[in-house]
Design an enzyme around this catalytic site. Structure first.
Site, PDB file in Angstrom:
ATOM      1  N   GLN A 190     -62.645   1.474 -39.207  1.00  0.00           N
ATOM      2  CA  GLN A 190     -63.042   0.418 -40.154  1.00  0.00           C
ATOM      3  C   GLN A 190     -64.323  -0.280 -39.708  1.00  0.00           C
ATOM      4  O   GLN A 190     -65.096  -0.740 -40.547  1.00  0.00           O
ATOM      5  CB  GLN A 190     -61.910  -0.625 -40.292  1.00  0.00           C
ATOM      6  CG  GLN A 190     -60.687  -0.144 -41.040  1.00  0.00           C
ATOM      7  CD  GLN A 190     -59.624   0.400 -40.106  1.00  0.00           C
ATOM      8  OE1 GLN A 190     -59.930   0.946 -39.044  1.00  0.00           O
ATOM      9  NE2 GLN A 190     -58.372   0.285 -40.504  1.00  0.00           N
ATOM     10  N   ASP A 231     -53.877 -10.584 -39.277  1.00  0.00           N
ATOM     11  CA  ASP A 231     -52.947 -10.051 -40.276  1.00  0.00           C
ATOM     12  C   ASP A 231     -51.665 -10.869 -40.378  1.00  0.00           C
ATOM     13  O   ASP A 231     -51.005 -10.868 -41.417  1.00  0.00           O
ATOM     14  CB  ASP A 231     -52.615  -8.595 -39.962  1.00  0.00           C
ATOM     15  CG  ASP A 231     -53.801  -7.707 -40.309  1.00  0.00           C
ATOM     16  OD1 ASP A 231     -54.728  -7.602 -39.478  1.00  0.00           O
ATOM     17  OD2 ASP A 231     -53.832  -7.165 -41.431  1.00  0.00           O
ATOM     18  N   ASN A 241     -53.383  -8.613 -35.135  1.00  0.00           N
ATOM     19  CA  ASN A 241     -54.593  -8.127 -35.807  1.00  0.00           C
ATOM     20  C   ASN A 241     -54.781  -6.660 -35.408  1.00  0.00           C
ATOM     21  O   ASN A 241     -54.028  -6.108 -34.607  1.00  0.00           O
ATOM     22  CB  ASN A 241     -55.812  -8.986 -35.423  1.00  0.00           C
ATOM     23  CG  ASN A 241     -57.025  -8.648 -36.269  1.00  0.00           C
ATOM     24  OD1 ASN A 241     -56.934  -8.592 -37.496  1.00  0.00           O
ATOM     25  ND2 ASN A 241     -58.159  -8.388 -35.644  1.00  0.00           N
TER      26      ASN A 241
HETATM   27  O1  MRU Z   1     -55.379  -1.691 -41.251  1.00  0.00           O
HETATM   28  P1  MRU Z   1     -56.362  -2.620 -41.923  1.00  0.00           P
HETATM   29  O2  MRU Z   1     -57.716  -2.029 -42.075  1.00  0.00           O
HETATM   30  O3  MRU Z   1     -55.812  -3.202 -43.208  1.00  0.00           O
HETATM   31  O4  MRU Z   1     -56.488  -3.824 -40.878  1.00  0.00           O
HETATM   32  C1  MRU Z   1     -57.273  -4.930 -41.208  1.00  0.00           C
HETATM   33  C2  MRU Z   1     -57.404  -5.903 -40.100  1.00  0.00           C
HETATM   34  O5  MRU Z   1     -56.783  -5.790 -39.074  1.00  0.00           O
HETATM   35  C3  MRU Z   1     -58.264  -7.097 -40.348  1.00  0.00           C
HETATM   36  O6  MRU Z   1     -58.811  -7.543 -39.138  1.00  0.00           O
HETATM   37  C4  MRU Z   1     -57.382  -8.202 -40.925  1.00  0.00           C
HETATM   38  O7  MRU Z   1     -56.688  -7.753 -42.051  1.00  0.00           O
HETATM   39  C5  MRU Z   1     -58.167  -9.392 -41.288  1.00  0.00           C
HETATM   40  S1  MRU Z   1     -59.119  -9.066 -42.742  1.00  0.00           S
HETATM   41  C6  MRU Z   1     -59.841 -10.338 -43.400  1.00  0.00           C
END
Ligand code: MRU
Length: 338
Positions: A190, A231, A241
């Protein structure tokens, strides 16, 4: 159905088509393709497969998913909410948004309309929250010229400008940010795919590094602070997170630089006492065994693939929300925000 997306509008409800239009994040940065989702099963699938991702964004998407399904199948509230709530386990924004829409729909004469109204309200609240987070975070980090961030926390992860990346963008707009370092964020990249895409679009000077280089760069003084999203924040301030966050917090503590977490209060789970109670999503071994189509390890290799980790509150310098900043991060300061 596909079309070319307007840049960085990650999610949009189209009333004419009665559909949710979502930028397919699996294809970024190479292709900007929009998915047209017209029922809850399609929305849940897009969330599960990370076409739609980021804690606040999956909450908003799921809220629209309930509304879409009720318009097709008015008696389906319980099953629809269960389906969407179960799409991913760690980000509390998912159950927060679904529960809000469910409550609104279950007491209304026209459940589908009430659900759509509530989904729109959540969407607008999260957009406004991202602006406030950007502003509070930039105030807190006004002396940080070089920031490191992890995963993706911008307009692709939350309605509006995002969370941690919104803070970075705000500091850049204020003229004080020199550069950002994005970690790659294995296994699904990501950081490399999405954060770099957003930083480039925003014109923010940046460098990409592999996750395993981050601690050494921090120790060597390459950045002034680390800022990440979240999260689920437990009542005591422990933060779940993206996997790799805890390692950055440890490195920041060892180097004596701030480790700041940014997120809306919809990510605080006051029913969760501490980080040990947070369910950590374990994903498919395939994500570890391959990058794109390239096989990295012998077929059949056993893998551990936790998608998140927990950083204890004591390692978090400050928690930045739309309602203000908790510092130090503990049970009292988190309760005061919620
Ligand atoms: O697995 P993902 O890509 O959904 O994980 C996202 C994250 O861990 C972000 O850091 C978190 O959702 C904060 S987004 C504003």
């Amino acid at each position: 159905v596909t079309a070319t997306a307007a840049p960085l509008v990650a999610l949009r409800f189209d009333p004419a088509a009665n559909a949710l239009l979502a930028l397919d994040q699996r294809r970024l940065p190479h292709e900007e393709r929009v998915l047209e989702l017209s029922d809850a099963a399609q929305v849940a699938d897009a969330i599960r497969k990370l076409a739609i991702r980021g804690a606040p964004l999956i909450g908003v998407a799921a809220a629209y998913g309930v509304a879409l399904q009720l318009a097709r199948e008015p008696g389906s509230l319980d099953a629809t909410c269960a389906l969407l709530r179960g799409a991913r386990p760690t980000a509390v924004n998912l159950s927060y948004a679904v529960d809000r829409v469910r409550a609104a729909a279950s007491r209304a004469p026209s459940p589908a309309e009430a659900a759509l109204h509530e989904a729109r309200a959540i969407h607008h609240e999260e957009e406004a929250a991202s602006d406030a987070i950007a502003s509070h975070g930039a105030g807190l980090l006004s002396n940080a010229r070089r920031l490191m961030t992890h995963c993706n926390t911008g307009a692709l992860a939350a309605p509006g400008r995002g969370t941690a990346l919104a803070v970075i963008a705000e500091l850049f707009d204020r003229g004080t940010l020199e550069s950002a370092v994005a970690t790659e964020t294995r296994p699904l990249l990501q950081g490399a795919r999405l954060t770099v895409y957003e930083l480039a679009k925003l014109g923010i000077p940046h460098e990409l590094t592999v996750d395993s280089a981050a601690a050494g760069l921090i120790a060597g003084g390459a950045v002034d602070a680390v800022v990440v999203g979240c999260d689920r924040v437990a009542a005591n301030g422990d933060v779940a997170n993206k996997v790799g966050t805890y390692a950055l917090a440890l490195a920041a503590r060892a180097a004596g630089i701030p480790f700041v977490v940014a997120g809306p209060t919809s990510t605080i789970d006051s029913s969760c006492p501490d980080g040990r109670s947070i369910k950590i999503e374990e994903r498919e071994p395939e994500e570890v065994l391959r990058v794109g189509g390239t096989v990295l390890a012998p077929e059949g290799t056993a893998c551990r693939n936790p998608a998140f980790d927990v950083t204890p509150a004591s390692y978090v310098t400050a928690l930045v929300t739309e309602r203000g900043v908790a510092q130090p991060v503990d049970r009292e300061s988190v309760a005061a925000l919620r």
